[in-house]
Design a protein around this motif. Structure first.
Motif, short mmCIF file in Angstrom:
data_model
loop_
_atom_site.label_atom_id
_atom_site.label_comp_id
_atom_site.label_asym_id
_atom_site.label_seq_id
_atom_site.Cartn_x
_atom_site.Cartn_y
_atom_site.Cartn_z
N GLY A 34 34.49 0.98 9.61
CA GLY A 34 33.94 1.43 8.34
C GLY A 34 33.56 0.27 7.44
N VAL A 35 32.40 0.37 6.81
CA VAL A 35 31.93 -0.65 5.87
C VAL A 35 32.18 -0.14 4.46
CG1 VAL A 35 29.95 -2.00 5.08
CG2 VAL A 35 30.16 -1.39 7.50
N THR A 36 32.85 -0.95 3.64
CA THR A 36 33.23 -0.52 2.30
C THR A 36 32.72 -1.50 1.25
OG1 THR A 36 35.34 -1.69 2.33
CG2 THR A 36 35.32 0.55 3.20
N LEU A 37 32.61 -1.02 0.02
CA LEU A 37 32.17 -1.86 -1.08
C LEU A 37 33.12 -3.03 -1.33
CD1 LEU A 37 30.18 -2.44 -3.36
CD2 LEU A 37 31.42 -0.79 -4.78
N PRO A 38 34.46 -2.87 -1.29
CA PRO A 38 35.33 -4.03 -1.49
C PRO A 38 35.09 -5.15 -0.49
CG PRO A 38 36.59 -2.01 -1.76
CD PRO A 38 35.24 -1.61 -1.24
N ILE A 81 39.21 0.62 10.80
CA ILE A 81 38.81 0.62 12.21
C ILE A 81 39.38 1.86 12.89
CG2 ILE A 81 38.76 -1.90 12.31
CD1 ILE A 81 41.36 -1.75 13.98
N ALA A 82 38.77 2.24 14.00
CA ALA A 82 39.30 3.32 14.84
C ALA A 82 38.98 2.98 16.27
CB ALA A 82 38.68 4.66 14.45
N THR A 103 21.95 2.51 -1.41
CA THR A 103 21.04 3.48 -0.78
C THR A 103 21.78 4.45 0.13
OG1 THR A 103 20.61 1.91 1.03
CG2 THR A 103 19.11 1.87 -0.84
N ASN A 104 23.07 4.21 0.38
CA ASN A 104 23.76 5.05 1.37
C ASN A 104 24.09 6.43 0.82
OD1 ASN A 104 25.74 3.37 -0.21
ND2 ASN A 104 27.23 4.65 0.87
N LEU A 105 23.98 7.41 1.69
CA LEU A 105 24.41 8.78 1.44
C LEU A 105 25.55 9.06 2.40
CD1 LEU A 105 20.91 10.52 1.22
CD2 LEU A 105 22.32 9.65 -0.67
N GLY A 106 26.78 8.81 1.99
CA GLY A 106 27.91 8.94 2.86
C GLY A 106 28.37 7.60 3.39
N LYS A 107 29.00 7.61 4.55
CA LYS A 107 29.67 6.43 5.10
C LYS A 107 28.74 5.57 5.95
CE LYS A 107 33.70 4.35 5.59
NZ LYS A 107 34.48 3.91 4.43
N VAL A 108 28.89 4.25 5.83
CA VAL A 108 28.18 3.29 6.67
C VAL A 108 29.17 2.78 7.71
CG1 VAL A 108 26.97 1.09 6.76
CG2 VAL A 108 26.61 2.65 4.82
N VAL A 109 28.76 2.81 9.00
CA VAL A 109 29.68 2.51 10.10
C VAL A 109 29.07 1.46 11.03
CG1 VAL A 109 30.92 3.50 12.07
CG2 VAL A 109 30.62 4.84 9.98
N LEU A 110 29.92 0.55 11.49
CA LEU A 110 29.54 -0.40 12.55
C LEU A 110 30.06 0.12 13.88
CD1 LEU A 110 30.45 -3.85 10.92
CD2 LEU A 110 28.19 -2.79 11.07
N ILE A 111 29.25 -0.02 14.94
CA ILE A 111 29.65 0.38 16.28
C ILE A 111 29.65 -0.86 17.18
CG2 ILE A 111 29.16 1.87 18.26
CD1 ILE A 111 29.86 3.44 15.76
N PRO A 112 30.81 -1.37 17.59
CA PRO A 112 30.84 -2.57 18.45
C PRO A 112 30.16 -2.31 19.80
CG PRO A 112 32.99 -2.16 17.46
CD PRO A 112 32.16 -0.94 17.18
#
Length: 305
Positions: free
Chosen positions: A36-40, A58-59, A296-305
């Motif tokens: 998960g990508v977060t503002l902090p 992470i998950a 610009t995000n609407l909801g969660k921004v996620v990275l996928i390794p």
């Protein structure tokens, strides 16, 4: 393995090869499936004086455990807050910061729901909502905010107002269950509310406080700072409550676990719907950060390794 790092304030972010970490006492080694990508974390890159590991949500699957770990074993699926290098193929997660992922949920579901949901639910609890009260949620289209809008509704809010930075986000927030959507620059924020959940801080604190009805409560959980004049509280007998999820995790683990269970229960019942704005490859972490920085995000921004 790959991991994302930066060497100076403001970046740039880059991907490098790094040795596979070994779990220490109480730690899990997790093969990351979603991050998960977060503002902090974004602010850490743009504002911190010295470079620091990019941690965060992470998950994935446990591949090894350190000495003393009792709750999890290899093959278990977990999610949690990584305090070290989290933007990586493999990350270390302390057992106390981990929670199980149900079989019928994906890793993306987990990073979109759990940490953001814990913050949203905790802020809502801090507001002491009563059935029928009116709620205001700032940053209502964000990873936390879009869950807070839905949770306020599940807790019996009679009216939910979402505040956003751009009117283009209004339809998205209404679809989550908000009755009204306002933008930060509006001259009026409408009929006063009983409580506000503020994820923005800074210059937005004053209008959020002004939007409260007499004896209203504002819960501040933003890393954006800001100040409030005492007279503004006296006028109308309003109150401001600070909330930080980490304090609950450390000081009230039983309550933290109850919140985990409630989030997954609401998810399973279809009453809480985490929305993923976009999934980005690990090499595109800078693009993912750009979505957060640009609001610009609407909801969660996620990275996928």
């Amino acid at each position: 393995m790959r991991r994302v790092r930066y060497e100076s304030r403001g970046g740039p972010l880059f991907t490098e090869e790094a040795p596979l970490p070994e779990p220490g006492p109480g730690e899990l080694l997790v093969r990351a499936e979603a991050i998960g990508v977060t503002l902090p974390v974004v602010r850490k890159v743009t504002e911190a004086a010295e470079p620091a590991p990019l941690g965060g949500e992470i998950a994935g699957e446990v591949t090894a455990v350190g000495e003393g770990v009792t709750r999890y074993g290899t093959g278990d699926r977990v999610t949690g807050l990584c305090l070290g290098h989290g933007y990586a193929d493999f990350a270390l997660l302390h057992e106390a910061m981990a929670s199980p992922v149900p079989r019928d949920a994906s890793a993306v579901d987990a990073v979109a729901l759990v940490r953001s949901g814990l913050v949203a639910l905790g802020a809502l609890e801090a507001a002491r909502p009563q059935p029928g009260e009116a709620a205001l949620v700032t940053a209502a289209a964000s990873g936390v905010g879009h869950l807070a809008v839905q949770l306020a509704r599940t807790r019996g809010a009679g009216r939910v107002v979402g505040a956003v930075s751009d009117p283009a986000k209004a339809d998205f927030v209404r679809a989550l269950g908000a009755d009204h959507v306002i933008t930060y620059g509006d001259d009026s924020w409408g009929t006063p509310v009983d409580y506000a959940l503020d994820a923005v801080g800074g210059e937005l604190l004053a209008p959020a406080l002004a939007a409260l009805a007499p004896e209203g409560r504002l819960v501040a959980y933003s890393s954006g700072g800001g100040t409030i004049q005492a007279y503004d509280l006296l006028l109308g007998a309003k109150s401001v409550i600070g909330f930080q999820a980490a304090r609950i995790a450390r000081g009230k683990p039983e309550l933290y676990e109850q919140w985990h269970e409630e989030l997954w229960r609401l998810f399973a019942a279809g009453e809480l719907r985490p929305v993923v704005h976009g999934e980005f490859a690990l090499e595109d972490a800078a693009k993912a950060h750009g979505e957060i920085e640009g609001r610009t995000n609407l909801g969660k921004v996620v990275l996928i390794p």
